[in-house]
Design a protein around this motif. Structure first.
Motif, short mmCIF file in Angstrom:
data_model
loop_
_atom_site.label_atom_id
_atom_site.label_comp_id
_atom_site.label_asym_id
_atom_site.label_seq_id
_atom_site.Cartn_x
_atom_site.Cartn_y
_atom_site.Cartn_z
N VAL A 191 0.92 -1.21 -0.03
CA VAL A 191 0.00 0.00 0.03
C VAL A 191 0.92 1.32 -0.04
N SER A 192 1.93 1.20 0.78
CA SER A 192 2.74 2.43 0.86
C SER A 192 3.85 2.60 -0.15
N LEU A 193 3.91 1.62 -0.93
CA LEU A 193 5.07 1.46 -2.00
C LEU A 193 4.73 2.90 -3.05
N PRO A 194 5.81 3.39 -3.36
CA PRO A 194 5.86 4.50 -4.28
C PRO A 194 5.58 4.02 -5.59
N GLU A 195 4.90 4.75 -6.40
CA GLU A 195 4.58 4.38 -7.61
C GLU A 195 5.13 5.42 -9.03
N HIS A 196 5.88 4.87 -9.80
CA HIS A 196 6.53 5.80 -10.74
C HIS A 196 6.54 5.35 -12.19
N ALA A 197 6.62 6.05 -13.09
CA ALA A 197 6.94 5.39 -14.48
C ALA A 197 8.20 4.81 -14.76
N LEU A 198 8.13 3.50 -15.40
CA LEU A 198 9.27 2.81 -15.80
C LEU A 198 9.91 3.69 -16.96
N PRO A 199 11.33 3.65 -17.29
CA PRO A 199 11.80 4.22 -18.26
C PRO A 199 11.44 3.85 -19.55
N PRO A 200 11.56 4.52 -20.73
CA PRO A 200 11.16 3.85 -21.78
C PRO A 200 12.12 2.67 -22.30
N TRP A 201 11.37 1.53 -22.60
CA TRP A 201 12.15 0.48 -23.16
C TRP A 201 11.56 -0.46 -24.26
N ARG A 202 12.37 -0.98 -24.82
CA ARG A 202 11.96 -1.77 -26.05
C ARG A 202 12.52 -3.27 -25.84
N ARG A 203 13.48 -3.46 -25.26
CA ARG A 203 14.02 -4.72 -24.86
C ARG A 203 14.57 -4.75 -23.34
N ALA A 204 14.08 -5.82 -22.69
CA ALA A 204 14.24 -5.99 -21.28
C ALA A 204 14.66 -7.34 -20.80
N VAL A 205 15.38 -7.46 -20.01
CA VAL A 205 15.74 -8.87 -19.27
C VAL A 205 15.10 -8.87 -18.09
N LEU A 206 14.32 -9.74 -17.88
CA LEU A 206 13.43 -10.14 -16.64
C LEU A 206 13.75 -11.21 -15.74
N LYS A 207 14.66 -10.95 -14.65
CA LYS A 207 15.03 -12.07 -13.65
C LYS A 207 14.14 -12.47 -12.64
N VAL A 208 13.70 -14.00 -12.67
CA VAL A 208 12.68 -14.45 -11.67
C VAL A 208 13.51 -15.31 -10.79
N GLY A 209 13.35 -15.16 -9.43
CA GLY A 209 14.04 -15.69 -8.60
C GLY A 209 13.32 -17.18 -8.06
N SER A 210 13.90 -17.93 -7.37
CA SER A 210 13.64 -19.55 -6.92
C SER A 210 12.34 -19.28 -6.04
N ASN A 211 12.28 -18.14 -5.09
CA ASN A 211 11.21 -18.07 -4.04
C ASN A 211 9.91 -18.01 -4.96
N LEU A 212 9.90 -17.29 -6.23
CA LEU A 212 8.71 -17.25 -6.85
C LEU A 212 8.22 -18.48 -7.72
N LEU A 213 9.04 -19.38 -7.81
CA LEU A 213 8.74 -20.84 -8.47
C LEU A 213 8.71 -21.81 -7.66
N ALA A 214 9.38 -21.89 -6.51
CA ALA A 214 9.20 -23.08 -5.50
C ALA A 214 8.08 -23.36 -4.92
N ALA A 215 7.70 -24.49 -4.87
CA ALA A 215 6.12 -24.74 -4.34
C ALA A 215 6.43 -25.09 -2.70
N ASP A 216 5.50 -25.11 -2.11
CA ASP A 216 5.80 -25.31 -0.72
C ASP A 216 6.03 -26.90 -0.41
N GLY A 217 5.66 -27.62 -0.98
CA GLY A 217 5.97 -29.00 -0.68
C GLY A 217 7.01 -29.64 -1.51
#
Length: 382
Positions: A4-30
């Motif tokens: 809720v308290s996180l600031p919001e702002h515009a991303l810089p203009p981009w055409r090509r990006a690299v997205l890194k996704v960490g293990s904690n977002l993919l690992a299942a609880d079990g």
């Protein structure tokens, strides 16, 4: 953690990006992998591609996936060898997860830092990734942990993502994790910690705010993310840090709205790269070009093609930085050559379509690609 308290702002203009996704977002609880958070991230990738943008994905999760496949077995070997075995087992299910979340073809690209330190392998990796993007394929990059000796260390994929961002000339590095922003204190222990929305420039004081890994699943923490942002900034690439666990945060990215931390760069990316190309040591040779090629290079965003080359002096290798001069040996440009001196001599004055027949192979139609070229005649930024 509330956003809720996180600031919001515009991303810089981009055409090509690299997205890194960490293990904690993919690992299942079990154990194993889950699409719980990956689904929204895949949706962002697809939306970006529909908008004419390109995304390279650097995904962790292979070790976690491999561990789930062997959850009932002990790992008898040394710790590093065991992790390498788990990474080998987990690569297939990790790639399968991403393929299940997008209709686009998914390609696996395994790299080590040694691949990216070696100029020839660096250029080959970049050419492959560029071709995959042109084919509208989603490249999924990961460490080649199976053969690496020292790459399974704290935060390797964060730093790999920064290196890949420079490799593919990305405009933006996006790091998704289970942490929603950089804070001025550890929010896990200090309820008064406040998020920092914008970091104009990384300093020792800013990096000191970061802690280590928050769980036993991932291999890095905020400190490694800031280290990655520092590497990206050196290449003129800003970094966005955000929570991949908040679907509204991920969805907002489609509208170029960041709820998290933007680590900016001093100056701009073009200036940083052009400065390096102008001032880095060049190889022991130069390429002479005709008047038409001089006009093409200095008058716009043209690459150096074989047809405009009239002579080659000295010796240099594929990937070396070479001087480009006119018929009177006046400097015109400097750039990273896609071919060695002996190859360029054979290609001089010929059409790009003849490269494969003349050499028996091709590294591309350009001798020097425009992204690897800095004009020095008249100090133009073309």
């Amino acid at each position: 953690m509330s956003i809720v308290s996180l600031p919001e702002h515009a991303l810089p203009p981009w055409r090509r990006a690299v997205l890194k996704v960490g293990s904690n977002l993919l690992a299942a609880d079990g154990g194993g992998l889950t699409s719980r958070y990956a689904q929204a991230l895949a949706g962002f990738i697809d939306a970006s591609q529909r908008a004419g943008r390109e995304v390279v994905l650097v995904s962790s999760g292979a070790v976690a996936a491999g561990r789930a496949l062997l959850r009932t077995r002990a790992l008898p070997g040394p710790e590093l060898a065991a992790k390498q075995a788990l990474a080998a087992l987990g690569q297939a299910p990790m790639i399968a997860l991403w393929q299940s979340l997008t209709e686009r073809p998914v390609a696996q690209v395994l790299l080590t830092h040694d691949d990216l330190r070696n100029r020839r392998r660096y250029l080959n990796a970049r050419a492959t990734l560029r071709e995959l993007l042109m084919l509208r394929v989603l490249p999924v990059v990961n460490e080649n942990d199976t053969v690496a000796v020292d790459e399974l260390k704290l935060g390797d994929n964060d730093n790999l993502a920064a290196i890949v961002a420079a490799l593919v000339d990305a405009d933006l590095l996006l790091i998704a994790s289970d942490v929603d922003a950089l804070y001025n204190a550890d929010p896990r222990h200090d309820p008064a910690a406040q998020p920092i929305g914008h970091v104009p420039q990384l300093t020792a004081q800013i990096i000191a705010m970061a802690g280590g890994s928050g769980t036993g699943v991932g291999t890095g923490g905020m400190r490694t993310k800031l280290q990655a942002a520092e590497k990206a900034a050196a290449a003129g690439i800003p970094t966005a840090l955000f929570s991949g666990r908040e679907p509204t945060t991920v969805k907002a990215l489609e509208a170029d709205c960041l709820r998290g931390t933007l680590v900016d760069v001093a100056g701009n990316r073009l200036q940083a790269r052009k400065y390096w190309l102008r001032h880095a040591p060049a190889g022991n040779g130069h390429v002479s070009i005709d008047a038409g090629a001089v006009r093409a290079l200095t008058g716009g965003r043209a690459s150096l093609l074989p047809g405009g080359i009239v002579d080659v002096a000295g010796e240099f290798h594929r990937g070396d930085l070479v001087e480009i001069v006119d018929a009177n040996d006046r400097p015109v440009a400097r750039g990273l050559c896609q071919y060695g001196a002996a190859e360029v001599r054979r290609l001089a004055g010929r059409h790009s379509r003849d490269i494969a027949s003349l050499l028996g192979y091709s590294y591309g139609a350009e001798v020097v690609h425009r992204d690897d070229l800095a004009i020095i005649a008249g100090e133009s930024e073309a």
